[in-house]
Design an enzyme around this catalytic site. Structure first.
Site, PDB file in Angstrom:
ATOM      1  N   HIS A 200      36.379  42.609  37.279  1.00 52.72           N
ATOM      2  CA  HIS A 200      35.900  42.570  38.660  1.00 52.72           C
ATOM      3  C   HIS A 200      37.094  42.489  39.588  1.00 52.72           C
ATOM      4  O   HIS A 200      37.963  41.615  39.421  1.00 52.72           O
ATOM      5  CB  HIS A 200      34.988  41.355  38.878  1.00 52.72           C
ATOM      6  CG  HIS A 200      34.576  41.156  40.312  1.00 52.72           C
ATOM      7  ND1 HIS A 200      34.677  39.946  40.963  1.00 52.72           N
ATOM      8  CD2 HIS A 200      34.062  42.019  41.215  1.00 52.72           C
ATOM      9  CE1 HIS A 200      34.242  40.075  42.205  1.00 52.72           C
ATOM     10  NE2 HIS A 200      33.862  41.327  42.386  1.00 52.72           N
ATOM     11  N   SER A 201      37.159  43.399  40.548  1.00 52.84           N
ATOM     12  CA  SER A 201      38.115  43.286  41.638  1.00 52.84           C
ATOM     13  C   SER A 201      39.542  43.182  41.095  1.00 52.84           C
ATOM     14  O   SER A 201      39.976  44.058  40.337  1.00 52.84           O
ATOM     15  CB  SER A 201      37.698  42.088  42.506  1.00 52.84           C
ATOM     16  OG  SER A 201      38.338  42.113  43.743  1.00 52.84           O
ATOM     17  N   GLN A 202      40.260  42.091  41.401  1.00 52.06           N
ATOM     18  CA  GLN A 202      41.656  41.945  40.973  1.00 52.06           C
ATOM     19  C   GLN A 202      41.849  42.217  39.485  1.00 52.06           C
ATOM     20  O   GLN A 202      42.850  42.822  39.082  1.00 52.06           O
ATOM     21  CB  GLN A 202      42.126  40.515  41.283  1.00 52.06           C
ATOM     22  CG  GLN A 202      43.574  40.241  40.916  1.00 52.06           C
ATOM     23  CD  GLN A 202      43.861  38.769  40.656  1.00 52.06           C
ATOM     24  OE1 GLN A 202      43.003  38.036  40.188  1.00 52.06           O
ATOM     25  NE2 GLN A 202      45.068  38.346  40.992  1.00 52.06           N
ATOM     26  N   HIS A 340      30.597  42.327  47.606  1.00 54.63           N
ATOM     27  CA  HIS A 340      31.605  42.294  46.541  1.00 54.63           C
ATOM     28  C   HIS A 340      31.214  41.395  45.360  1.00 54.63           C
ATOM     29  O   HIS A 340      31.643  41.623  44.246  1.00 54.63           O
ATOM     30  CB  HIS A 340      32.913  41.813  47.172  1.00 54.63           C
ATOM     31  CG  HIS A 340      34.125  42.030  46.331  1.00 54.63           C
ATOM     32  ND1 HIS A 340      34.481  43.264  45.816  1.00 54.63           N
ATOM     33  CD2 HIS A 340      35.100  41.158  45.911  1.00 54.63           C
ATOM     34  CE1 HIS A 340      35.614  43.140  45.131  1.00 54.63           C
ATOM     35  NE2 HIS A 340      35.996  41.888  45.166  1.00 54.63           N
TER      36      HIS A 340
END
Ligand code: NAG
Ligand code: NAG
Ligand code: NAG
Length: 367
Positions: A200-202, A340
């Site tokens: 997820h994300s980073q 997000h």
């Protein structure tokens, strides 16, 4: 006595009913080494790993490994901040073993003063702006379409407060996080073997180099609003060079090979891109991520997050390096109002059932 026993049994059944799927749990640490401290030593570099196994039924072929994003820990996928079962439960209910980590130097993976670099912490306003109450702050197109966060998403709301209280400091550079994740998660795969990886994300930035180091252990990658776009900051930090290896700060294997990322020939790809960042791709003919070519990828982007602006560029880069990527914008499959943190939002079950879980089931059965 009997009635107390019955009462306890009924209570525990209630807990099971409210909090998801019955399972066994173990935790362990991998990736540590001892570093000197005075005339003794401290352990460093390890990740906390939580391993959940369904209590009954036939196990699916591959376990699912969750690696959370910036400021978060593995709790992201356990239960939601409003107390519903999380994505980990959904996978357990379908017969998947689940592994959850806390990234190195984060949460239950210790940060060691004088060994690990400096940390940063997201403040509560930033978290409301980016994740939970984007509709109030309206910082990018579609921010106001956000409706799925439970509660009002700001300080004082009990659900926000639960979520925010779960957040932890993180290493301040993605390059340090990238190196430490690659080291510790490689050690994890060497111990547990094949997995379906969910980032997820980073943590997408760390998933690619992990798969590069152990391609035969990563059977598929799901990346939820992945860190990107390639080579440059997103709309929150535009025109800042980042991810020199394309979508990571640590080296990744290209073919034809390079020893320095400055050897990558790039070009701005402006056609049809939304404003707010620069989409930088490779010049053709593009070099390939030779170790990842057999790993299918799913990228999922929500309707109202700022990632909606640039995730298409990230996907185009992944396709250019040779990966087979399915790209789902949730609104295109009739799922509206997410941001997000989609796996914690009101319709988190719908997203895992109709999109993420369905894709993983399909890819697992093909491999
Ligand atoms: C959110 O809810 C909390 C608790 O009811 C309240 O204190 C706060 O003012 C609300 N914030 C907004 C922006 O509505
Ligand atoms: C490509 O984009 C970068 C970042 O926005 C910019 O600095 C550079 O001048 C652009 N290059 C060309 C050839 O347009
Ligand atoms: C904004 O939402 C609309 C309606 O769902 C969608 O068509 C569009 O692609 C979204 N834009 C971004 C930048 O996510």
């Amino acid at each position: 006595m009997l009635s107390i026993g019955l009462f306890l049994i009924i209570c525990s059944l209630r807990v099971l009913a409210q909090h998801g799927t019955a399972h066994y749990r173990e935790y362990f640490y991998v990736g540590y080494s001892y570093v000197p401290q005075g005339d003794s030593s401290i352990a460093h570099g390890q990740v906390y790993v939580e391993h959940l196994t369904p209590a009954s039924g036939t196990l699916k072929k591959y376990p699912v490994l969750f690696v959370h994003g910036a400021g978060m820990t593995g709790t992201n996928f356990l239960n939601t901040p409003d107390g519903r079962p999380g994505w980990a439960d959904w996978f357990l209910s379908q017969g998947y073993e689940v592994y959850l980590v806390d990234q190195p130097a984060r949460g239950r993976s210790p940060w060691q003063q004088n060994v690990d670099g400096p940390q940063v912490m997201f403040d509560s306003t930033t978290v409301s702006q980016l994740f939970t109450a984007t509709q109030l702050l309206n910082l990018w197109p579609n921010a106001t379409l956000h409706t799925q966060w439970p509660g009002n998403g700001t300080v004082g709301d009990p659900i926000f407060d639960q979520f925010y209280a779960s957040m932890v400091p993180l290493l301040s550079t993605d390059s340090e996080s990238g190196q430490k994740n690659q080291h510790a998660l490689t050690a994890l795969l060497d111990k547990i073997g094949e997995v379906i990886l969910i980032t997820h994300s980073q943590s997408a930035l760390f998933g690619w180099p992990l798969a590069d180091a152990r391609p035969s252990f990563v059977k598929a990658i799901v990346t939820i609003e992945p860190g990107g776009p390639p080579f440059i900051g997103d709309t929150l930090s535009p025109n800042t060079p980042m991810h020199p290896w394309g979508l990571s700060e640590v080296p990744i294997t290209y073919d034809p090979p390079i020893t320095n990322p400055s050897e990558l020939q790039t070009a701005n790809d402006t056609e049809g891109r939304l404003p707010g960042y620069t989409c930088i791709l490779q010049k053709e003919p593009s070099r390939k991520w030779i170790n990842l070519l057999d790993i299918p990828v799913l990228t999922v982007t929500s309707e109202s997050s700022w990632h909606g602006i640039f995730d298409d560029c990230t996907v185009d880069f992944l396709r250019q390096v040779g990966l087979e990527v399915d790209f789902v914008r949730l609104q295109d499959v009739g799922i509206h109002g997410n941001g997000h943190m989609m796996f914690m939002e009101r319709n988190s079950d719908e997203i895992v059932e109709k999109v993420v879980g369905k894709w993983i089931d399909k890819k697992s059965s093909e491999r």
